[in-house]
Design a protein around this motif. Structure first.
Motif, short mmCIF file in Angstrom:
data_model
loop_
_atom_site.label_atom_id
_atom_site.label_comp_id
_atom_site.label_asym_id
_atom_site.label_seq_id
_atom_site.Cartn_x
_atom_site.Cartn_y
_atom_site.Cartn_z
N GLY A 78 0.75 -1.20 0.01
CA GLY A 78 0.07 0.01 0.09
C GLY A 78 0.91 1.33 -0.07
N HIS A 79 0.34 2.22 0.41
CA HIS A 79 0.90 3.60 0.27
C HIS A 79 2.10 3.71 1.45
N GLU A 114 -3.24 13.95 -3.21
CA GLU A 114 -3.96 12.78 -3.34
C GLU A 114 -4.84 12.96 -4.56
N TYR A 118 -3.05 9.80 -6.37
CA TYR A 118 -3.67 8.67 -5.92
C TYR A 118 -4.92 8.42 -7.19
N ALA A 142 -4.49 -2.16 0.76
CA ALA A 142 -4.97 -0.68 0.55
C ALA A 142 -4.48 -0.10 -0.77
N GLY A 143 -3.43 0.74 -0.57
CA GLY A 143 -2.96 1.33 -1.78
C GLY A 143 -2.58 0.33 -3.24
N ASP A 164 -8.26 -4.08 2.72
CA ASP A 164 -8.21 -2.75 3.09
C ASP A 164 -8.60 -2.45 4.46
N VAL A 166 -8.17 0.11 6.33
CA VAL A 166 -8.25 1.83 6.91
C VAL A 166 -9.17 2.24 7.47
N VAL A 174 -9.57 3.23 0.75
CA VAL A 174 -8.44 3.77 0.01
C VAL A 174 -9.08 4.91 -1.15
N GLU A 175 -8.24 5.91 -1.49
CA GLU A 175 -9.01 6.82 -2.29
C GLU A 175 -9.44 6.45 -3.59
N HIS A 264 -13.38 10.64 2.50
CA HIS A 264 -11.84 10.21 2.67
C HIS A 264 -11.06 11.45 3.47
#
Length: 297
Positions: A78-79, A114, A118, A142-143, A164, A166, A174-175, A264
């Protein structure tokens, strides 16, 4: 996700000058994330190198298919929220119609960054006119989901998993919010609210994964699928992508992402107001520890 209030004096130390490897074999461009020591965590350096690689593949008329892969044990964790190469406050040459983020105050910094790195980048790669395949092994978290989801096909190893987690940070996914398009709504809620790992086998049941093979056969199978895609008529492949993507847009994919992107960032801002950072006080180490504990490792 990135920390909005990270001290700007933090020194950035890149472990490699080649965060992305690029090679062309028999009409197939292989784009490989190359931060295996950090499980291919995505920093700005990697994201812009990814964009360069996708653009290079699109510009090359000899390339008829693009494969996105990750070097090492995992596709992507991920990020980047905790490596020495985390470059939140670094300025890059922008590719989309957004301004600089590094001179923006408070929540505007993260919101601006982002939008490009993203959400914007993922949409850009999804619209590549050539067929794309994600080759996923190990963790896709996630990312990492965003990178796999922008591809037309996903081929996974039998030990791959998707996650994911988050919501643990108070953030609704995620975004690049494709969850409810990749999964049935009730399963998407489970995936997000519980934050548990989804095996490749279960992901295949919902159509999120196209094929599952043993890890030692992953590249072989991906290469075989990519070869078939590369042999298809160029315009026909592009039009087919546009047709299916258009149906997703008619179902509201883009507008849904716009709405959730703002949720988000409201969550990030709320975290800043109620804790010591935009991630609700969590970092890479604490998230990894919680993920392993949840998985019983």
């Amino acid at each position: 996700m990135t920390d909005l209030v990270e001290p700007k004096a933090t020194e950035i130390v890149y472990e490699t000058e080649e965060p992305i490897l690029y090679a062309v074999e028999d009409g197939v461009a292989w784009i490989t994330m190359n931060r295996p020591g950090f499980n291919n965590a995505q920093n700005g350096q990697m994201t812009y190198a990814l964009d360069d690689a996708f653009q290079r593949a699109v510009n090359d008329d000899d390339v008829r298919c693009i494969v996105l892969a990750g070097q090492g044990k995992h596709f992507s964790a991920g990020h980047d929220i905790g490596t020495p190469g985390r470059d939140l406050h670094k300025d890059f040459d922008r590719r989309l119609m957004f301004g600089r983020h590094v001179n923006r105050p408070a929540a505007e910094l993260l919101y601006t960054r982002e939008q490009e790195q993203y959400l914007g980048m993922c949409r850009r790669w999804r619209e590549a006119p050539k067929p794309t395949v994600a080759m996923v092994q190990g963790a896709c978290i996630a990312g990492g989901l965003m990178l796999a989801w922008v591809c037309d096909l996903i081929i996974a190893s039998d030990d791959a998993f998707f996650q994911d987690p988050v919501v643990r940070m108070g953030i609704p996914g995620v975004e690049y919010f494709a969850h409810a398009f990749e999964l049935p709504p009730r399963i998407a809620k489970e995936f997000l609210l519980l934050g548990e790992r989804m095996t490749a086998q279960r992901a295949e049941q919902f159509g999120m994964v196209n094929r599952i093979v043993p890890r030692d056969k992953l590249r072989e199978e991906t290469a075989a699928v990519a070869a078939k895609l590369a042999a298809q008529p160029r315009l026909g492949a592009w039009l087919t992508k546009q047709a299916v993507n258009h149906v997703e847009e008619l179902r509201g994919k883009r507008t849904a992402m716009e709405a959730v992107f703002h949720m988000h960032h409201f969550a990030h801002a709320q975290n800043d107001l109620t804790s010591d950072n935009s991630l609700g006080g969590l970092d890479a180490k604490s998230m990894a520890s919680a993920n392993k504990k949840q998985a019983g490792e």
